[in-house]
Design a protein around this motif. Sequence first.
Motif, mmCIF file in Angstrom:
data_model
loop_
_atom_site.group_PDB
_atom_site.id
_atom_site.type_symbol
_atom_site.label_atom_id
_atom_site.label_comp_id
_atom_site.label_asym_id
_atom_site.label_seq_id
_atom_site.Cartn_x
_atom_site.Cartn_y
_atom_site.Cartn_z
ATOM 1 N N TYR A 96 0.842 -1.200 0.000
ATOM 2 C CA TYR A 96 0.000 0.000 0.000
ATOM 3 C C TYR A 96 0.880 1.254 0.000
ATOM 4 O O TYR A 96 0.647 2.197 -0.773
ATOM 5 C CB TYR A 96 -0.916 -0.014 1.227
ATOM 6 N N VAL A 97 1.913 1.246 0.849
ATOM 7 C CA VAL A 97 2.830 2.385 0.932
ATOM 8 C C VAL A 97 3.582 2.564 -0.384
ATOM 9 O O VAL A 97 3.774 3.692 -0.852
ATOM 10 C CB VAL A 97 3.824 2.205 2.104
ATOM 11 N N ILE A 98 3.996 1.460 -1.009
ATOM 12 C CA ILE A 98 4.716 1.532 -2.283
ATOM 13 C C ILE A 98 3.832 2.139 -3.368
ATOM 14 O O ILE A 98 4.290 2.961 -4.173
ATOM 15 C CB ILE A 98 5.200 0.124 -2.702
ATOM 16 N N ARG A 99 2.555 1.761 -3.402
ATOM 17 C CA ARG A 99 1.632 2.339 -4.395
ATOM 18 C C ARG A 99 1.514 3.846 -4.223
ATOM 19 O O ARG A 99 1.351 4.584 -5.198
ATOM 20 C CB ARG A 99 0.245 1.694 -4.271
ATOM 21 N N LYS A 100 1.601 4.301 -2.987
ATOM 22 C CA LYS A 100 1.451 5.727 -2.708
ATOM 23 C C LYS A 100 2.743 6.508 -2.900
ATOM 24 O O LYS A 100 2.715 7.692 -3.260
ATOM 25 C CB LYS A 100 0.957 5.926 -1.265
ATOM 26 N N THR A 101 3.906 5.876 -2.623
ATOM 27 C CA THR A 101 5.170 6.615 -2.572
ATOM 28 C C THR A 101 6.216 6.161 -3.590
ATOM 29 O O THR A 101 7.110 6.933 -3.936
ATOM 30 C CB THR A 101 5.806 6.486 -1.177
ATOM 31 N N ASN A 102 6.145 4.896 -4.031
ATOM 32 C CA ASN A 102 7.169 4.302 -4.917
ATOM 33 C C ASN A 102 8.558 4.416 -4.295
ATOM 34 O O ASN A 102 9.566 4.591 -4.994
ATOM 35 C CB ASN A 102 7.165 4.978 -6.297
ATOM 36 N N ASN A 103 8.636 4.293 -2.983
ATOM 37 C CA ASN A 103 9.906 4.436 -2.265
ATOM 38 C C ASN A 103 10.793 3.215 -2.488
ATOM 39 O O ASN A 103 10.356 2.074 -2.319
ATOM 40 C CB ASN A 103 9.618 4.632 -0.765
ATOM 41 N N THR A 104 12.069 3.453 -2.832
ATOM 42 C CA THR A 104 12.998 2.366 -3.154
ATOM 43 C C THR A 104 13.273 1.475 -1.954
ATOM 44 O O THR A 104 13.326 0.249 -2.060
ATOM 45 C CB THR A 104 14.331 2.943 -3.673
ATOM 46 N N VAL A 105 13.473 2.082 -0.780
ATOM 47 C CA VAL A 105 13.795 1.311 0.417
ATOM 48 C C VAL A 105 12.637 0.403 0.806
ATOM 49 O O VAL A 105 12.829 -0.791 1.093
ATOM 50 C CB VAL A 105 14.155 2.253 1.593
ATOM 51 N N ILE A 106 11.425 0.939 0.806
ATOM 52 C CA ILE A 106 10.254 0.133 1.167
ATOM 53 C C ILE A 106 10.030 -0.955 0.129
ATOM 54 O O ILE A 106 9.650 -2.087 0.460
ATOM 55 C CB ILE A 106 8.991 1.023 1.285
ATOM 56 N N LYS A 107 10.284 -0.639 -1.147
ATOM 57 C CA LYS A 107 10.113 -1.624 -2.206
ATOM 58 C C LYS A 107 11.062 -2.806 -2.006
ATOM 59 O O LYS A 107 10.658 -3.972 -2.115
ATOM 60 C CB LYS A 107 10.372 -0.963 -3.559
ATOM 61 N N ALA A 108 12.339 -2.509 -1.688
ATOM 62 C CA ALA A 108 13.319 -3.582 -1.469
ATOM 63 C C ALA A 108 12.971 -4.381 -0.211
ATOM 64 O O ALA A 108 13.072 -5.609 -0.184
ATOM 65 C CB ALA A 108 14.715 -2.985 -1.343
ATOM 66 N N ASP A 109 12.542 -3.663 0.827
ATOM 67 C CA ASP A 109 12.184 -4.326 2.084
ATOM 68 C C ASP A 109 10.975 -5.238 1.883
ATOM 69 O O ASP A 109 10.923 -6.360 2.391
ATOM 70 C CB ASP A 109 11.880 -3.266 3.145
ATOM 71 N N SER A 110 9.993 -4.745 1.123
ATOM 72 C CA SER A 110 8.792 -5.536 0.871
ATOM 73 C C SER A 110 9.119 -6.786 0.059
ATOM 74 O O SER A 110 8.565 -7.860 0.304
ATOM 75 C CB SER A 110 7.760 -4.692 0.128
ATOM 76 N N MET A 111 10.037 -6.648 -0.895
ATOM 77 C CA MET A 111 10.452 -7.793 -1.695
ATOM 78 C C MET A 111 11.052 -8.882 -0.800
ATOM 79 O O MET A 111 10.772 -10.070 -0.958
ATOM 80 C CB MET A 111 11.474 -7.357 -2.745
ATOM 81 N N HIS A 112 11.848 -8.432 0.161
ATOM 82 C CA HIS A 112 12.490 -9.403 1.052
ATOM 83 C C HIS A 112 11.462 -10.069 1.965
ATOM 84 O O HIS A 112 11.503 -11.290 2.178
ATOM 85 C CB HIS A 112 13.563 -8.706 1.882
ATOM 86 N N TYR A 113 10.528 -9.304 2.497
ATOM 87 C CA TYR A 113 9.505 -9.906 3.362
ATOM 88 C C TYR A 113 8.570 -10.816 2.562
ATOM 89 O O TYR A 113 8.051 -11.802 3.105
ATOM 90 C CB TYR A 113 8.713 -8.816 4.081
ATOM 91 N N ALA A 114 8.346 -10.485 1.291
ATOM 92 C CA ALA A 114 7.543 -11.375 0.448
ATOM 93 C C ALA A 114 8.260 -12.714 0.272
ATOM 94 O O ALA A 114 7.630 -13.786 0.290
ATOM 95 C CB ALA A 114 7.286 -10.726 -0.909
ATOM 96 N N MET A 115 9.585 -12.660 0.133
ATOM 97 C CA MET A 115 10.362 -13.896 0.065
ATOM 98 C C MET A 115 10.256 -14.675 1.367
ATOM 99 O O MET A 115 10.260 -15.902 1.383
ATOM 100 C CB MET A 115 11.830 -13.588 -0.235
ATOM 101 N N ASP A 116 10.137 -13.947 2.480
ATOM 102 C CA ASP A 116 10.007 -14.606 3.783
ATOM 103 C C ASP A 116 8.753 -15.476 3.850
ATOM 104 O O ASP A 116 8.747 -16.507 4.530
ATOM 105 C CB ASP A 116 9.957 -13.561 4.907
#
Length: 300
Positions: free
Chosen positions: A138-158
């Motif tokens: 949700y935050v990525i859709r609103k901000t397109n923030n690189t750090v949150i995007k990378a963090d979300s990718m890692h948690y999705a892998m989790d």
Amino acid sequence: MEKHNYQRLVTIATWVATCVAVTLLVIKSSAFLYTGAVSILASLIDSLMDMGMSVVNLLAVRYALQPPDKEHSFGHGKAEHLAGMAQAAFITGSAIMLLFSGVTELLDPKAIQHSNAGISVMVISTLITFALVMFQRYVIRKTNNTVIKADSMHYAMDIYMNAAVLVALLLSRFGWYWADGLFAVLIALYICYGAFGIAKDSVQNLLDRQLPESFQIQVLNCALAVPEVMGAHDIRTRQAGQTKFIQLHLELDDKLDLYTAHKIADQVEDKIVELWPEADVLIHQDPQSVVPQEKKLELE
């Protein structure tokens, strides 16, 4: 989106991720000590890395959101991409440790004690992680923030990792003790793959990679939407943190005075900023007659 809302969402997302990482670290540590399962150790090591990365993210986002100053006139947005590199390093380190543990267990498999407790912990961990990923997206859709995007990718892998650990625990209950080590090795290889993707994206942003062609076409359309603009060329784009840097040359009638040309450029800038409020726009005005033919063809 407005800068205040951007900062608020990104800050909340980093704090939530940090709290989740600490929570998962505590419950997985308890599960590993209770069961001795190396697949849970794999997930535990990953959560330890998550916590470290979340702290790095907090510091990086805090720094990146600072306004431009005398020594950093383009802002501090690239701190986000440096954090992405740190994330890749953390992830790779955890994968190497996990690979070693998985191979050791695979060569000498052992029965897992109290597997029911381990299964319960991994189910809870999966649900918590899934909720975090949904919020981050949700935050990525609103901000397109690189750090949150990378963090979300890692948690999705989790989430996939937790599912793999659950399968390993279930197979071990049926006497397939080698599954614990095997899944740990497979998870380690998957983590390495994800780390490579994060590192590649961060490096490209640090090297000022051009934004996608579709973005440049939108910029060109903004310019051509102003009636007095006869063309545009030398469109250059890059991104640092939240800020998109856009440069272009406008092709204008030779007889326009400087004041009129400047007003036309302002109209183009207004149209660009209307689409991307966070953009930093630099426009140069060229008389159409001095623009080389090859640059005109470039835009066809």
